[in-house]
Motif scaffolding. Structure first.
Motif, PDB file in Angstrom:
ATOM      1  N   GLN A 121       0.881  -1.142   0.117  1.00  0.00           N
ATOM      2  CA  GLN A 121       0.075  -0.074   0.092  1.00  0.00           C
ATOM      3  C   GLN A 121       0.935   1.165  -0.033  1.00  0.00           C
ATOM      4  OE1 GLN A 121      -2.624  -0.250   3.459  1.00  0.00           O
ATOM      5  NE2 GLN A 121      -3.838  -1.994   2.672  1.00  0.00           N
ATOM      6  N   GLY A 122       0.212   2.362  -0.636  1.00  0.00           N
ATOM      7  CA  GLY A 122       0.852   3.546  -0.602  1.00  0.00           C
ATOM      8  C   GLY A 122       2.158   3.592  -1.668  1.00  0.00           C
ATOM      9  N   SER A 123       3.010   4.590  -1.404  1.00  0.00           N
ATOM     10  CA  SER A 123       4.224   4.525  -2.194  1.00  0.00           C
ATOM     11  C   SER A 123       5.602   3.763  -1.908  1.00  0.00           C
ATOM     12  CB  SER A 123       4.552   6.132  -2.368  1.00  0.00           C
ATOM     13  OG  SER A 123       3.728   7.017  -2.985  1.00  0.00           O
ATOM     14  N   ILE A 124       6.176   3.391  -2.853  1.00  0.00           N
ATOM     15  CA  ILE A 124       7.487   2.567  -2.760  1.00  0.00           C
ATOM     16  C   ILE A 124       8.623   3.349  -3.364  1.00  0.00           C
ATOM     17  CG2 ILE A 124       6.232   0.367  -2.627  1.00  0.00           C
ATOM     18  CD1 ILE A 124       7.619  -0.050  -5.290  1.00  0.00           C
ATOM     19  N   LYS A 125       9.729   3.172  -2.930  1.00  0.00           N
ATOM     20  CA  LYS A 125      10.917   3.808  -3.281  1.00  0.00           C
ATOM     21  C   LYS A 125      11.962   2.542  -3.768  1.00  0.00           C
ATOM     22  CE  LYS A 125      11.553   8.358  -1.475  1.00  0.00           C
ATOM     23  NZ  LYS A 125      12.623   9.092  -0.620  1.00  0.00           N
ATOM     24  N   LEU A 126      12.488   2.768  -5.253  1.00  0.00           N
ATOM     25  CA  LEU A 126      13.420   1.926  -5.483  1.00  0.00           C
ATOM     26  C   LEU A 126      14.968   2.741  -5.347  1.00  0.00           C
ATOM     27  CD1 LEU A 126      11.559   0.444  -8.678  1.00  0.00           C
ATOM     28  CD2 LEU A 126      11.743  -0.576  -6.545  1.00  0.00           C
ATOM     29  N   TYR A 127      15.641   2.035  -4.554  1.00  0.00           N
ATOM     30  CA  TYR A 127      17.151   2.522  -4.621  1.00  0.00           C
ATOM     31  C   TYR A 127      18.037   1.790  -5.419  1.00  0.00           C
ATOM     32  CZ  TYR A 127      15.841   5.959  -0.762  1.00  0.00           C
ATOM     33  OH  TYR A 127      15.251   6.895  -0.108  1.00  0.00           O
ATOM     34  N   THR A 128      18.774   2.277  -6.405  1.00  0.00           N
ATOM     35  CA  THR A 128      19.831   1.677  -6.867  1.00  0.00           C
ATOM     36  C   THR A 128      21.186   2.222  -6.088  1.00  0.00           C
ATOM     37  OG1 THR A 128      18.777   1.557  -9.013  1.00  0.00           O
ATOM     38  CG2 THR A 128      21.184   1.484  -8.985  1.00  0.00           C
ATOM     39  N   MET A 129      22.152   1.228  -5.562  1.00  0.00           N
ATOM     40  CA  MET A 129      23.019   1.747  -4.701  1.00  0.00           C
ATOM     41  C   MET A 129      24.474   1.050  -5.306  1.00  0.00           C
ATOM     42  SD  MET A 129      21.442   2.792  -2.270  1.00  0.00           S
ATOM     43  CE  MET A 129      22.737   2.966  -1.061  1.00  0.00           C
ATOM     44  N   PRO A 130      24.974   1.908  -5.848  1.00  0.00           N
ATOM     45  CA  PRO A 130      26.356   1.933  -6.581  1.00  0.00           C
ATOM     46  C   PRO A 130      27.362   1.334  -5.339  1.00  0.00           C
ATOM     47  CG  PRO A 130      25.646   3.890  -7.419  1.00  0.00           C
ATOM     48  CD  PRO A 130      24.662   3.408  -6.165  1.00  0.00           C
ATOM     49  N   GLU A 131      28.325   0.391  -5.971  1.00  0.00           N
ATOM     50  CA  GLU A 131      29.290  -0.219  -4.657  1.00  0.00           C
ATOM     51  C   GLU A 131      30.703   0.493  -4.753  1.00  0.00           C
ATOM     52  OE1 GLU A 131      28.290  -4.204  -3.429  1.00  0.00           O
ATOM     53  OE2 GLU A 131      27.946  -4.509  -5.494  1.00  0.00           O
ATOM     54  N   GLY A 132      30.419   1.681  -5.093  1.00  0.00           N
ATOM     55  CA  GLY A 132      31.731   2.695  -4.800  1.00  0.00           C
ATOM     56  C   GLY A 132      31.922   3.318  -3.606  1.00  0.00           C
ATOM     57  N   ASP A 133      32.724   4.436  -3.593  1.00  0.00           N
ATOM     58  CA  ASP A 133      33.071   5.202  -2.440  1.00  0.00           C
ATOM     59  C   ASP A 133      32.134   6.569  -2.205  1.00  0.00           C
ATOM     60  OD1 ASP A 133      34.602   3.232  -1.305  1.00  0.00           O
ATOM     61  OD2 ASP A 133      36.421   4.063  -2.019  1.00  0.00           O
ATOM     62  N   VAL A 134      31.482   6.824  -3.431  1.00  0.00           N
ATOM     63  CA  VAL A 134      30.829   7.993  -3.817  1.00  0.00           C
ATOM     64  C   VAL A 134      29.353   7.890  -3.534  1.00  0.00           C
ATOM     65  CG1 VAL A 134      30.348  10.019  -5.247  1.00  0.00           C
ATOM     66  CG2 VAL A 134      32.706   8.735  -5.245  1.00  0.00           C
ATOM     67  N   ALA A 135      28.738   8.727  -2.792  1.00  0.00           N
ATOM     68  CA  ALA A 135      27.152   8.582  -2.493  1.00  0.00           C
ATOM     69  C   ALA A 135      26.549   9.006  -3.834  1.00  0.00           C
ATOM     70  CB  ALA A 135      26.938   9.478  -1.424  1.00  0.00           C
ATOM     71  N   ALA A 136      26.493   7.931  -4.760  1.00  0.00           N
ATOM     72  CA  ALA A 136      25.646   8.098  -5.906  1.00  0.00           C
ATOM     73  C   ALA A 136      24.592   7.246  -6.162  1.00  0.00           C
ATOM     74  CB  ALA A 136      26.540   7.958  -7.299  1.00  0.00           C
ATOM     75  N   ALA A 137      23.862   7.022  -5.138  1.00  0.00           N
ATOM     76  CA  ALA A 137      22.728   6.414  -5.089  1.00  0.00           C
ATOM     77  C   ALA A 137      21.520   7.148  -5.874  1.00  0.00           C
ATOM     78  CB  ALA A 137      22.143   6.002  -3.617  1.00  0.00           C
ATOM     79  N   SER A 138      20.576   6.365  -6.696  1.00  0.00           N
ATOM     80  CA  SER A 138      19.515   7.067  -7.213  1.00  0.00           C
ATOM     81  C   SER A 138      18.181   6.261  -6.632  1.00  0.00           C
ATOM     82  CB  SER A 138      19.782   6.871  -8.748  1.00  0.00           C
ATOM     83  OG  SER A 138      19.558   5.503  -9.208  1.00  0.00           O
ATOM     84  N   ALA A 139      17.273   7.270  -6.691  1.00  0.00           N
ATOM     85  CA  ALA A 139      15.872   6.752  -6.240  1.00  0.00           C
ATOM     86  C   ALA A 139      14.742   6.950  -7.033  1.00  0.00           C
ATOM     87  CB  ALA A 139      15.654   7.480  -4.612  1.00  0.00           C
ATOM     88  N   SER A 140      13.722   6.205  -7.130  1.00  0.00           N
ATOM     89  CA  SER A 140      12.412   6.451  -7.894  1.00  0.00           C
ATOM     90  C   SER A 140      11.439   6.041  -7.254  1.00  0.00           C
ATOM     91  CB  SER A 140      12.544   5.357  -9.122  1.00  0.00           C
ATOM     92  OG  SER A 140      13.805   5.701 -10.164  1.00  0.00           O
ATOM     93  N   VAL A 141      10.428   6.756  -6.971  1.00  0.00           N
ATOM     94  CA  VAL A 141       9.372   6.639  -6.247  1.00  0.00           C
ATOM     95  C   VAL A 141       8.248   6.181  -7.332  1.00  0.00           C
ATOM     96  CG1 VAL A 141       7.400   7.803  -4.956  1.00  0.00           C
ATOM     97  CG2 VAL A 141       9.968   8.311  -4.681  1.00  0.00           C
ATOM     98  N   MET A 142       7.168   5.387  -6.866  1.00  0.00           N
ATOM     99  CA  MET A 142       6.233   4.703  -7.463  1.00  0.00           C
ATOM    100  C   MET A 142       5.102   4.454  -6.764  1.00  0.00           C
ATOM    101  SD  MET A 142       7.467   1.185  -9.429  1.00  0.00           S
ATOM    102  CE  MET A 142       6.098   0.798  -9.864  1.00  0.00           C
ATOM    103  N   GLN A 143       3.921   4.241  -7.502  1.00  0.00           N
ATOM    104  CA  GLN A 143       2.839   3.489  -6.861  1.00  0.00           C
ATOM    105  C   GLN A 143       2.594   2.219  -7.471  1.00  0.00           C
ATOM    106  OE1 GLN A 143       0.525   4.647  -4.623  1.00  0.00           O
ATOM    107  NE2 GLN A 143       1.534   6.663  -4.298  1.00  0.00           N
TER     108      GLN A 143
END
Length: 372
Positions: free
Chosen positions: A283-305
């Motif tokens: 129920q509600g919204s979810i977030k999809l986080y893609t988490m690169p395995e490097g030392d830089v915080a380059a994670a991306s997030a997508s929100v969807m229903q």
């Protein structure tokens, strides 16, 4: 004559252009029809749901490659891909709990643990609360009547190789990393004034050495995720990545208000599904986080229903899957719709078994389906 000849040439050219235009329209219509037909064909292809030889109320567990299940006083193994691996064993009692990994299977109850192929069962005076299986070791959590907790480690032959003792309320969780080596971990929490201090400790059971200690202050740890190169700690405020080598913190991403629902590590980068904290995972919204395995915080997030009527949502193979009672829907790591697949029978429950497979409950029947 010249004027009349000029008019005839113009008329012929106009007719030629008209037929050319009609031909182009017909080709385009055919292409569109073909695309629609292919799309409908893909969407109408039902999932291959294979019925399992036991029902939803059976005592069973998934090993990673097949199912262990009890029928009266007999234990059965049903392999998903190779029927030659199927087997059955006579046991002394059917009143047991089952736990397994792809390489080890265990039956246990409150005072004994039986490692299949490990000789005599292990007997305990303290209560057996939980058992976990790794690649070549088994961890048994005991709860002494005096308080506290103790974890005993055994090899596949039933020989004790290690022991870890904890004060009352100190041990939060434990388990084996989902990797090819026998990495074991414990999660502990101790109060530090008004702020909690959580400590994740990793061990190499082949050498009986501590390999890492990671401390997090000021927030609680919900889940621990291991990959080949990373240790991710999903906390109440941050998602923190540590390097497997050296156990140093690489970066952290803010996830306050969200909690981890599922993970897949078989894509190009780990993909994590987060749901709103305290809400149902469907129920509600979810977030999809893609988490690169490097030392830089380059994670991306997508929100969807999720689709209306979703009964289960999970990740596999770098994709998001949402299952309703009648269809399975697939999405990319950014939430883009990829396809829909009718179920051959209505589903009451659905869950991911492992990368590439889902388990569907329909009535009292259980069905396995490969993920498209």
């Amino acid at each position: 004559m010249r004027k009349r000849h000029f008019v005839v040439r113009k008329k012929g050219a106009a007719i030629f252009r008209l037929w050319l235009l009609i031909l182009v329209v017909l080709v385009l219509c055919g292409a569109v029809y073909g695309v629609i037909t292919l799309a409908r064909g893909a969407s109408s292809q039902s999932l291959n749901m294979e019925a399992l030889p036991f029902t939803a109320d059976t005592n069973y567990t998934f090993t990673g490659t097949g199912f262990l299940y009890m029928y009266e006083n007999r234990l059965y193994y049903d392999d998903l891909t190779d029927a030659r691996q199927d087997a059955s064993y006579q046991v002394s009692t059917g009143d047991v709990r089952l736990v397994a990994s792809p390489t080890i299977s265990v039956l246990y109850h409150d005072s004994a643990v039986q490692i299949l192929g490990g000789g005599e069962s292990l007997s305990f005076t303290d209560q057996v609360a939980e058992v976990a299986c790794g690649v070549s070791h088994v961890a048994v959590l005991l709860l002494p009547s005096s308080g506290g907790a103790s974890i005993h480690i055994y090899d596949t032959a039933g020989n004790q190789t290690d022991q870890m003792d904890f004060d009352a309320g100190e041990l939060l969780d434990f388990g084996f990393a989902d990797t090819s080596e026998d990495t074991f971990w414990t999660l502990e929490m101790t109060p530090m004034g008004t702020l909690p201090l959580s400590t994740l400790t990793t061990y190499n059971l082949a050498t009986n050495h501590t390999t890492g200690v990671m401390s997090i202050q000021g927030q609680l740890v919900d889940q621990v995720v291991f990959t080949k190169d990373s240790v991710f700690l999903a906390c109440t405020t941050n998602l923190i990545r540590y390097n497997r080598t050296g156990n140093t913190e690489a970066y952290r991403t803010l996830v306050y208000g969200w909690e981890l629902g599922d993970v897949t590590t078989s894509g190009s980068s780990p993909l994590m599904l987060f749901k709103e904290r305290g809400s149902s995972p469907t129920q509600g919204s979810i977030k999809l986080y893609t988490m690169p395995e490097g030392d830089v915080a380059a994670a991306s997030a997508s929100v969807m229903q999720l689709p209306e009527g979703t009964i289960s949502a999970f990740l596999s193979g770098g994709k998001l899957y949402a299952c309703t009672s009648t269809h399975l829907y697939s999405y990319s790591s950014t939430g883009r719709a990829l396809g829909s697949y009718p179920l051959s029978r209505n589903a009451d429950k659905a869950l991911k078994l492992a990368e590439g497979y889902m388990l569907i409950t329909s009535g009292n029947g259980l069905y396995v389906a490969p993920l498209p």
